[in-house]
Design a protein around this motif. Structure first.
Motif, PDB file in Angstrom:
ATOM      1  N   VAL A  95       0.867  -1.174   0.000  1.00 30.03           N
ATOM      2  CA  VAL A  95       0.000   0.000   0.000  1.00 30.03           C
ATOM      3  C   VAL A  95       0.906   1.228   0.000  1.00 30.03           C
ATOM      4  N   ALA A  96       0.732   2.072  -1.014  1.00 27.01           N
ATOM      5  CA  ALA A  96       1.550   3.280  -1.133  1.00 27.01           C
ATOM      6  C   ALA A  96       0.750   4.332  -1.879  1.00 27.01           C
ATOM      7  N   ALA A  97       0.660   5.517  -1.288  1.00 23.21           N
ATOM      8  CA  ALA A  97      -0.065   6.600  -1.934  1.00 23.21           C
ATOM      9  C   ALA A  97       0.810   7.833  -2.106  1.00 23.21           C
ATOM     10  N   ASP A  98       1.773   8.009  -1.222  1.00 19.92           N
ATOM     11  CA  ASP A  98       2.628   9.199  -1.249  1.00 19.92           C
ATOM     12  C   ASP A  98       3.686   9.078  -2.341  1.00 19.92           C
ATOM     13  N   ARG A  99       3.967  10.170  -2.992  1.00 15.59           N
ATOM     14  CA  ARG A  99       4.941  10.181  -4.085  1.00 15.59           C
ATOM     15  C   ARG A  99       6.341   9.757  -3.637  1.00 15.59           C
ATOM     16  N   ALA A 100       6.680  10.009  -2.378  1.00 17.17           N
ATOM     17  CA  ALA A 100       7.993   9.616  -1.855  1.00 17.17           C
ATOM     18  C   ALA A 100       8.185   8.108  -1.917  1.00 17.17           C
ATOM     19  N   VAL A 101       7.089   7.366  -1.946  1.00 17.67           N
ATOM     20  CA  VAL A 101       7.150   5.905  -2.020  1.00 17.67           C
ATOM     21  C   VAL A 101       6.821   5.407  -3.423  1.00 17.67           C
ATOM     22  N   THR A 102       5.798   5.968  -4.034  1.00 14.11           N
ATOM     23  CA  THR A 102       5.391   5.475  -5.352  1.00 14.11           C
ATOM     24  C   THR A 102       6.404   5.782  -6.444  1.00 14.11           C
ATOM     25  N   ARG A 103       7.053   6.914  -6.332  1.00 16.37           N
ATOM     26  CA  ARG A 103       8.007   7.296  -7.384  1.00 16.37           C
ATOM     27  C   ARG A 103       9.168   6.307  -7.514  1.00 16.37           C
ATOM     28  N   PRO A 104       9.862   5.920  -6.408  1.00 16.56           N
ATOM     29  CA  PRO A 104      10.943   4.936  -6.571  1.00 16.56           C
ATOM     30  C   PRO A 104      10.437   3.573  -7.047  1.00 16.56           C
ATOM     31  N   ILE A 105       9.219   3.209  -6.648  1.00 19.29           N
ATOM     32  CA  ILE A 105       8.666   1.917  -7.093  1.00 19.29           C
ATOM     33  C   ILE A 105       8.421   1.953  -8.602  1.00 19.29           C
ATOM     34  N   VAL A 106       7.840   3.017  -9.077  1.00 20.76           N
ATOM     35  CA  VAL A 106       7.570   3.153 -10.517  1.00 20.76           C
ATOM     36  C   VAL A 106       8.873   3.283 -11.300  1.00 20.76           C
ATOM     37  N   ALA A 107       9.789   4.114 -10.802  1.00 21.18           N
ATOM     38  CA  ALA A 107      11.053   4.364 -11.516  1.00 21.18           C
ATOM     39  C   ALA A 107      11.883   3.100 -11.694  1.00 21.18           C
ATOM     40  N   THR A 108      11.783   2.179 -10.753  1.00 23.36           N
ATOM     41  CA  THR A 108      12.552   0.937 -10.835  1.00 23.36           C
ATOM     42  C   THR A 108      11.778  -0.202 -11.496  1.00 23.36           C
ATOM     43  N   GLY A 109      10.522   0.038 -11.822  1.00 26.17           N
ATOM     44  CA  GLY A 109       9.711  -0.997 -12.452  1.00 26.17           C
ATOM     45  C   GLY A 109       9.183  -2.040 -11.479  1.00 26.17           C
ATOM     46  N   LEU A 110       9.310  -1.796 -10.192  1.00 26.50           N
ATOM     47  CA  LEU A 110       8.869  -2.784  -9.207  1.00 26.50           C
ATOM     48  C   LEU A 110       7.351  -2.907  -9.119  1.00 26.50           C
ATOM     49  N   GLY A 111       6.649  -1.935  -9.652  1.00 29.59           N
ATOM     50  CA  GLY A 111       5.188  -2.035  -9.704  1.00 29.59           C
ATOM     51  C   GLY A 111       4.731  -3.205 -10.551  1.00 29.59           C
ATOM     52  N   GLU A 112       5.630  -3.712 -11.394  1.00 31.00           N
ATOM     53  CA  GLU A 112       5.333  -4.894 -12.210  1.00 31.00           C
ATOM     54  C   GLU A 112       5.667  -6.190 -11.463  1.00 31.00           C
TER      55      GLU A 112
END
Length: 125
Positions: A95-112
């Motif tokens: 669970v992540a809503a804040d950009r401080a957390v979502t941005r590194p997850i998206v940038a590294t492709g870990l959301g996949e």
């Protein structure tokens, strides 16, 4: 004036940088809620807490809504948790809503690699 050596690590900051709590909203769901900063100093405490609470079967939710910083060491803990959850046949959700957390997850492709949800209710439901 005092100048602090940048190579000296403040040992008192280690585990105090994050807050950790576990809950079981239903019998087969474990939620680990994290607050604070996840960096190279606090990631080992998170890793230990995740490993201890990641049981066989069911759903494991890592709630990062209280996290204000997620560094590479924290991302490594997420990857390890996702891998361990597969080994133990556990559904792993973040669970992540804040950009401080979502941005590194998206940038590294870990959301996949694992499911990321905006709310705890969404992750559990």
């Amino acid at each position: 004036m005092t100048v602090q050596d940048p190579n000296v690590v403040d040992a008192n900051r280690n585990e105090q940088a994050i807050g950790l709590a576990v809950s079981h909203p239903t019998q087969d769901v474990t939620v680990v809620s994290v607050s604070g900063e996840i960096d190279m100093l606090s990631a080992p405490a998170l890793r230990t807490y995740v490993t201890t609470n990641l049981v066989h079967e069911g759903t494991f939710v890592l709630d990062l809504t209280g996290v204000s910083f997620l560094g590479s060491a924290g991302l490594a803990v997420l990857v390890e948790a996702a891998q361990e959850s597969r080994t133990r046949a556990v559904a792993f959700r973040v669970v992540a809503a804040d950009r401080a957390v979502t941005r590194p997850i998206v940038a590294t492709g870990l959301g996949e690699v694992f499911a990321v949800h905006r709310t705890l209710d969404e992750a559990i439901g």
